[in-house]
Design a protein around this motif. Structure first.
Motif, short mmCIF file in Angstrom:
data_model
loop_
_atom_site.label_atom_id
_atom_site.label_comp_id
_atom_site.label_asym_id
_atom_site.label_seq_id
_atom_site.Cartn_x
_atom_site.Cartn_y
_atom_site.Cartn_z
N GLY A 44 81.07 70.03 37.63
CA GLY A 44 80.70 68.85 38.39
C GLY A 44 81.53 67.65 38.02
N TYR A 94 77.45 64.54 40.92
CA TYR A 94 77.39 65.89 41.46
C TYR A 94 77.46 66.88 40.30
N ARG A 95 76.51 67.83 40.23
CA ARG A 95 76.55 68.90 39.24
C ARG A 95 76.22 70.22 39.93
N HIS A 96 76.77 71.30 39.40
CA HIS A 96 76.59 72.63 39.97
C HIS A 96 76.46 73.60 38.81
N PHE A 102 73.03 73.05 43.25
CA PHE A 102 73.76 71.79 43.37
C PHE A 102 72.78 70.65 43.13
N TYR A 110 72.75 66.43 43.44
CA TYR A 110 73.44 65.21 43.82
C TYR A 110 72.40 64.18 44.21
#
Length: 125
Positions: free
Chosen positions: A36, A40-42, A56, A58
């Motif tokens: 990410g 935003y992180r995944h 995901f 956000y």
């Protein structure tokens, strides 16, 4: 060329920390990777030998609207439910006990004749 399986299913969360606590800490899936950048992180969780579940996170994300499994809906929902496998009915009941001990509401176990099922929601509904 042929498709050989599902690599991962990607869902949306507005609280990745809570999601990690559920999928890794409660259900026991290995947190495989996290990527990410700002806002935003995944994250990817290993499920079995060749499958993953990803989330995901956000700023604009919101939990999915609650809808019980199999109930009809005209709402624009992403999917009805996700079905995962365990090795035995005994292990299914052990997961049911573990979830209930953690305060997760579990419906079932239900014998469908071909499979047994329990139904529950993660923090993202």
């Amino acid at each position: 060329m042929r498709l050989t399986g599902v690599n991962h299913l990607a869902f949306i969360t507005n609280d990745l920390t809570r999601t990690i606590r559920f999928w890794r800490d409660l259900l026991g899936l290995r947190l495989e990777a996290g990527i990410g950048h700002e806002g935003y992180r995944h994250s990817f969780f290993k499920l079995g030998e060749a499958n993953q579940i990803a989330f995901f996170e956000y700023e604009e994300a919101a939990p999915m609207e609650y809808k019980f499994h199999g109930e009809r809906s005209s709402a624009p929902l992403c999917f009805d439910h996700l079905s995962m496998s365990v090795d035995s009915v005994e292990e299914l009941f052990a997961f049911k006990d573990k979830l209930e001990a953690a305060g997760v509401k579990v419906h079932g176990a239900v014998d469908h004749g071909i499979i047994w099922s329990i139904y529950f929601f993660d923090p993202n509904n």
